[in-house]
Design an enzyme around this catalytic site. Sequence first.
Site, PDB file in Angstrom:
ATOM      1  N   ASP A 135      22.892  -0.504  27.080  1.00 17.16           N
ATOM      2  CA  ASP A 135      21.502  -0.065  27.297  1.00 17.16           C
ATOM      3  C   ASP A 135      21.450   1.382  27.797  1.00 17.16           C
ATOM      4  O   ASP A 135      20.391   2.007  27.785  1.00 17.16           O
ATOM      5  CB  ASP A 135      20.782  -0.992  28.289  1.00 17.16           C
ATOM      6  CG  ASP A 135      21.458  -1.103  29.660  1.00 17.16           C
ATOM      7  OD1 ASP A 135      22.540  -0.516  29.850  1.00 17.16           O
ATOM      8  OD2 ASP A 135      20.895  -1.787  30.537  1.00 17.16           O
ATOM      9  N   GLU A 136      22.604   1.905  28.234  1.00 13.23           N
ATOM     10  CA  GLU A 136      22.602   3.241  28.844  1.00 13.23           C
ATOM     11  C   GLU A 136      22.278   4.337  27.840  1.00 13.23           C
ATOM     12  O   GLU A 136      21.934   5.453  28.222  1.00 13.23           O
ATOM     13  CB  GLU A 136      23.941   3.498  29.551  1.00 13.23           C
ATOM     14  CG  GLU A 136      24.239   2.402  30.556  1.00 13.23           C
ATOM     15  CD  GLU A 136      25.360   2.695  31.528  1.00 13.23           C
ATOM     16  OE1 GLU A 136      25.691   3.860  31.730  1.00 13.23           O
ATOM     17  OE2 GLU A 136      25.892   1.722  32.092  1.00 13.23           O
ATOM     18  N   TYR A 159      29.547   9.209  29.221  1.00 19.47           N
ATOM     19  CA  TYR A 159      29.794   7.859  28.686  1.00 19.47           C
ATOM     20  C   TYR A 159      28.667   7.437  27.745  1.00 19.47           C
ATOM     21  O   TYR A 159      28.902   7.068  26.593  1.00 19.47           O
ATOM     22  CB  TYR A 159      29.929   6.848  29.839  1.00 19.47           C
ATOM     23  CG  TYR A 159      29.784   5.399  29.384  1.00 19.47           C
ATOM     24  CD1 TYR A 159      30.733   4.823  28.550  1.00 19.47           C
ATOM     25  CD2 TYR A 159      28.685   4.620  29.786  1.00 19.47           C
ATOM     26  CE1 TYR A 159      30.590   3.505  28.115  1.00 19.47           C
ATOM     27  CE2 TYR A 159      28.543   3.306  29.360  1.00 19.47           C
ATOM     28  CZ  TYR A 159      29.501   2.753  28.525  1.00 19.47           C
ATOM     29  OH  TYR A 159      29.358   1.463  28.090  1.00 19.47           O
ATOM     30  N   LYS A 163      28.628   6.742  23.660  1.00 13.17           N
ATOM     31  CA  LYS A 163      28.228   5.464  23.052  1.00 13.17           C
ATOM     32  C   LYS A 163      27.049   5.671  22.098  1.00 13.17           C
ATOM     33  O   LYS A 163      26.994   5.059  21.029  1.00 13.17           O
ATOM     34  CB  LYS A 163      27.847   4.441  24.133  1.00 13.17           C
ATOM     35  CG  LYS A 163      28.997   3.937  24.992  1.00 13.17           C
ATOM     36  CD  LYS A 163      30.070   3.193  24.218  1.00 13.17           C
ATOM     37  CE  LYS A 163      29.614   1.849  23.676  1.00 13.17           C
ATOM     38  NZ  LYS A 163      30.750   1.116  23.063  1.00 13.17           N
TER      39      LYS A 163
HETATM   40  P1  NAD Z   1      36.729  -2.315  29.626  1.00  9.05           P
HETATM   41  O1  NAD Z   1      36.908  -0.912  30.094  1.00  9.05           O
HETATM   42  O2  NAD Z   1      36.908  -3.429  30.576  1.00  9.05           O
HETATM   43  O3  NAD Z   1      37.714  -2.604  28.399  1.00  9.05           O
HETATM   44  C1  NAD Z   1      37.888  -1.708  27.352  1.00  9.05           C
HETATM   45  C2  NAD Z   1      39.127  -2.113  26.572  1.00  9.05           C
HETATM   46  O4  NAD Z   1      39.244  -1.221  25.456  1.00  9.05           O
HETATM   47  C3  NAD Z   1      40.418  -2.003  27.369  1.00  9.05           C
HETATM   48  O5  NAD Z   1      41.208  -3.148  27.164  1.00  9.05           O
HETATM   49  C4  NAD Z   1      41.096  -0.764  26.798  1.00  9.05           C
HETATM   50  O6  NAD Z   1      42.511  -0.822  26.837  1.00  9.05           O
HETATM   51  C5  NAD Z   1      40.581  -0.768  25.365  1.00  9.05           C
HETATM   52  N1  NAD Z   1      40.577   0.561  24.769  1.00  9.05           N
HETATM   53  C6  NAD Z   1      40.041   1.703  25.286  1.00  9.05           C
HETATM   54  N2  NAD Z   1      40.246   2.734  24.440  1.00  9.05           N
HETATM   55  C7  NAD Z   1      40.907   2.223  23.375  1.00  9.05           C
HETATM   56  C8  NAD Z   1      41.383   2.785  22.174  1.00  9.05           C
HETATM   57  N3  NAD Z   1      41.225   4.091  21.907  1.00  9.05           N
HETATM   58  N4  NAD Z   1      41.987   1.981  21.287  1.00  9.05           N
HETATM   59  C9  NAD Z   1      42.161   0.656  21.539  1.00  9.05           C
HETATM   60  N5  NAD Z   1      41.747   0.083  22.668  1.00  9.05           N
HETATM   61  C10 NAD Z   1      41.120   0.851  23.584  1.00  9.05           C
HETATM   62  O7  NAD Z   1      35.282  -2.342  28.959  1.00  9.05           O
HETATM   63  P2  NAD Z   1      34.227  -3.531  28.867  1.00  9.05           P
HETATM   64  O8  NAD Z   1      33.399  -3.525  30.086  1.00  9.05           O
HETATM   65  O9  NAD Z   1      34.917  -4.772  28.448  1.00  9.05           O
HETATM   66  O10 NAD Z   1      33.289  -2.998  27.679  1.00  9.05           O
HETATM   67  C11 NAD Z   1      33.561  -3.368  26.323  1.00  9.05           C
HETATM   68  C12 NAD Z   1      32.497  -2.756  25.438  1.00  9.05           C
HETATM   69  O11 NAD Z   1      31.212  -3.230  25.839  1.00  9.05           O
HETATM   70  C13 NAD Z   1      32.424  -1.225  25.503  1.00  9.05           C
HETATM   71  O12 NAD Z   1      32.201  -0.744  24.208  1.00  9.05           O
HETATM   72  C14 NAD Z   1      31.249  -0.961  26.415  1.00  9.05           C
HETATM   73  O13 NAD Z   1      30.645   0.274  26.088  1.00  9.05           O
HETATM   74  C15 NAD Z   1      30.358  -2.133  26.079  1.00  9.05           C
HETATM   75  N6  NAD Z   1      29.425  -2.557  27.143  1.00  9.05           N
HETATM   76  C16 NAD Z   1      29.903  -2.828  28.396  1.00  9.05           C
HETATM   77  C17 NAD Z   1      29.011  -3.267  29.375  1.00  9.05           C
HETATM   78  C18 NAD Z   1      29.498  -3.604  30.764  1.00  9.05           C
HETATM   79  O14 NAD Z   1      28.660  -3.866  31.639  1.00  9.05           O
HETATM   80  N7  NAD Z   1      30.781  -3.664  31.031  1.00  9.05           N
HETATM   81  C19 NAD Z   1      27.649  -3.417  29.079  1.00  9.05           C
HETATM   82  C20 NAD Z   1      27.206  -3.135  27.771  1.00  9.05           C
HETATM   83  C21 NAD Z   1      28.117  -2.715  26.823  1.00  9.05           C
HETATM   84  P1  TYD Z   2      28.732   0.485  37.503  1.00 14.55           P
HETATM   85  O1  TYD Z   2      29.281  -0.870  37.771  1.00 14.55           O
HETATM   86  O2  TYD Z   2      29.673   1.653  37.533  1.00 14.55           O
HETATM   87  O3  TYD Z   2      27.931   0.394  36.127  1.00 14.55           O
HETATM   88  P2  TYD Z   2      26.943   1.487  35.432  1.00 14.55           P
HETATM   89  O4  TYD Z   2      27.116   2.801  36.097  1.00 14.55           O
HETATM   90  O5  TYD Z   2      27.455   1.493  34.030  1.00 14.55           O
HETATM   91  O6  TYD Z   2      25.567   0.926  35.570  1.00 14.55           O
HETATM   92  O7  TYD Z   2      27.594   0.782  38.575  1.00 14.55           O
HETATM   93  C1  TYD Z   2      26.485  -0.072  38.724  1.00 14.55           C
HETATM   94  C2  TYD Z   2      25.555   0.562  39.720  1.00 14.55           C
HETATM   95  O8  TYD Z   2      26.191   0.594  41.001  1.00 14.55           O
HETATM   96  C3  TYD Z   2      25.214   2.016  39.411  1.00 14.55           C
HETATM   97  O9  TYD Z   2      23.874   2.267  39.763  1.00 14.55           O
HETATM   98  C4  TYD Z   2      26.155   2.812  40.296  1.00 14.55           C
HETATM   99  C5  TYD Z   2      26.326   1.919  41.501  1.00 14.55           C
HETATM  100  N1  TYD Z   2      27.641   1.984  42.187  1.00 14.55           N
HETATM  101  C6  TYD Z   2      27.686   2.130  43.592  1.00 14.55           C
HETATM  102  O10 TYD Z   2      26.640   2.239  44.252  1.00 14.55           O
HETATM  103  N2  TYD Z   2      28.923   2.140  44.194  1.00 14.55           N
HETATM  104  C7  TYD Z   2      30.083   2.039  43.486  1.00 14.55           C
HETATM  105  O11 TYD Z   2      31.185   2.071  44.104  1.00 14.55           O
HETATM  106  C8  TYD Z   2      30.009   1.879  42.066  1.00 14.55           C
HETATM  107  C9  TYD Z   2      31.263   1.761  41.253  1.00 14.55           C
HETATM  108  C10 TYD Z   2      28.764   1.856  41.467  1.00 14.55           C
END
Ligand code: NAD
Ligand code: TYD
Length: 365
Positions: A135-136, A159, A163
């Site tokens: 959503d970012e 970031y 995306k």
């Molecule tokens: P994460 O950082 O936990 O995991 C990312 C994985 O991708 C890791 O295992 C890493 O080794 C692998 N990776 C990174 N670069 C790579 C490359 N060049 N080639 C092969 N592998 C590679 O991330 P996540 O939180 O699991 O997020 C997964 C996806 O979901 C991302 O695309 C992220 O943008 C999206 N997303 C995440 C969230 C969230 O809240 N975490 C929310 C919405 C969307």
């Molecule tokens: P984060 O988990 O990094 O996700 P995103 O920035 O992708 O939303 O952070 C979630 C929220 O928490 C964001 O508003 C930033 C805040 N935050 C803190 O206040 N302290 C922290 O140590 C971290 C990692 C995030």
Amino acid sequence: MTDATNLLVTGGCGFIGANFIRYLLDETPFAGRIINVDKLTYAANPLSLADVAERHGGRYVFVKADVADRVAMARVFDEYVVDTICHFAAESHVDRSIVRPDDFIQANILGTYTLLQLARERLPQIRRFHHVSTDEVFGSLGAEGFFTEETPYRPNSPYSASKASSDHLARAYHVTYGLPVTISNCSNNYGPYQFPEKLIPLIILNALEGKTLPVYGDGKNVRDWLYVHDHCMAIWRIMQAGHVGETYNIGGRNELENITVVQNICDLVDELSAPLSDRKARRKLITFVKDRPGHDRRYAMDCTKMERELGWRPTESFATGLCQTVEWYLAHPQWVAQIHSGEYLRWVAEHYGSGLTSVSTAYNS
Ligand code: NAD
Ligand code: TYD
């Protein structure tokens, strides 16, 4: 799309990818083979899937590769006759993108481009390319309103800009070349196997150890939290029943200020784990620190399209999801020890100097 036969999952050793693979193999009738390609960056933990590899043998294959490596990825597509792609691999942490954007451009933009191009070159055999996004990309909301699928992109961090760029490429490959693309944009996830640089696992583990709990700015930034299992179900639903060329917003309808999230975690950790040596309540560990530059104030998703068209809605409330998450981290010290060691510490030392244990501390020093 009917059931995939050879499903390429990228980034499967990360947080959401690992949950998705577990969900598909353990909880759905999916009968195909999963090829998990992961570069194993600092954020990956092969332990997250160790039992899956043991239990599912031939139906699960792991290949260590960079998705931006065209030669390696072409080999994967051809050797495993990939017909479906679910693309998670990315650099995913906003703070890290602020201090070092390079890796984000490389992995998120060039990596996605490489996969799209390889899929395009094998078009007749590709049944679906699902691109997982955030959503970012929509930027920041004021006090009112929600992001819909029609909201214009306005990313604010390296970031989210990387995306957004990958989303545009995915969409363009559908419009221009007819690649069967779907895209999902999801709100903040939490749950098992999340790397402890993100807010929820960082706070759980710091609270457990009696460390400082850093809250950025005034703590009133709002995120819409979704339990990761609900996200996995939504993605699979889109891959099966979503319309090619469409994007879908996924969210938890769970808007909370960061400070509330942190306080809830403190109370749960107090309740579920041993008290601190001085018997202090964990809330006392909360420390307001310097704000993140360009910190988006509020995210909130309108998921009407997912609900109406695909009959999906979140099953977990924040209270039940958070409790399960805290319990999971308490029950998996080995997983935590593994992720805190090796690659991660090497990466932090290399980029921020030795003696630091997390990017969060580097960022605020
Ligand atoms: P994460 O950082 O936990 O995991 C990312 C994985 O991708 C890791 O295992 C890493 O080794 C692998 N990776 C990174 N670069 C790579 C490359 N060049 N080639 C092969 N592998 C590679 O991330 P996540 O939180 O699991 O997020 C997964 C996806 O979901 C991302 O695309 C992220 O943008 C999206 N997303 C995440 C969230 C969230 O809240 N975490 C929310 C919405 C969307
Ligand atoms: P984060 O988990 O990094 O996700 P995103 O920035 O992708 O939303 O952070 C979630 C929220 O928490 C964001 O508003 C930033 C805040 N935050 C803190 O206040 N302290 C922290 O140590 C971290 C990692 C995030």
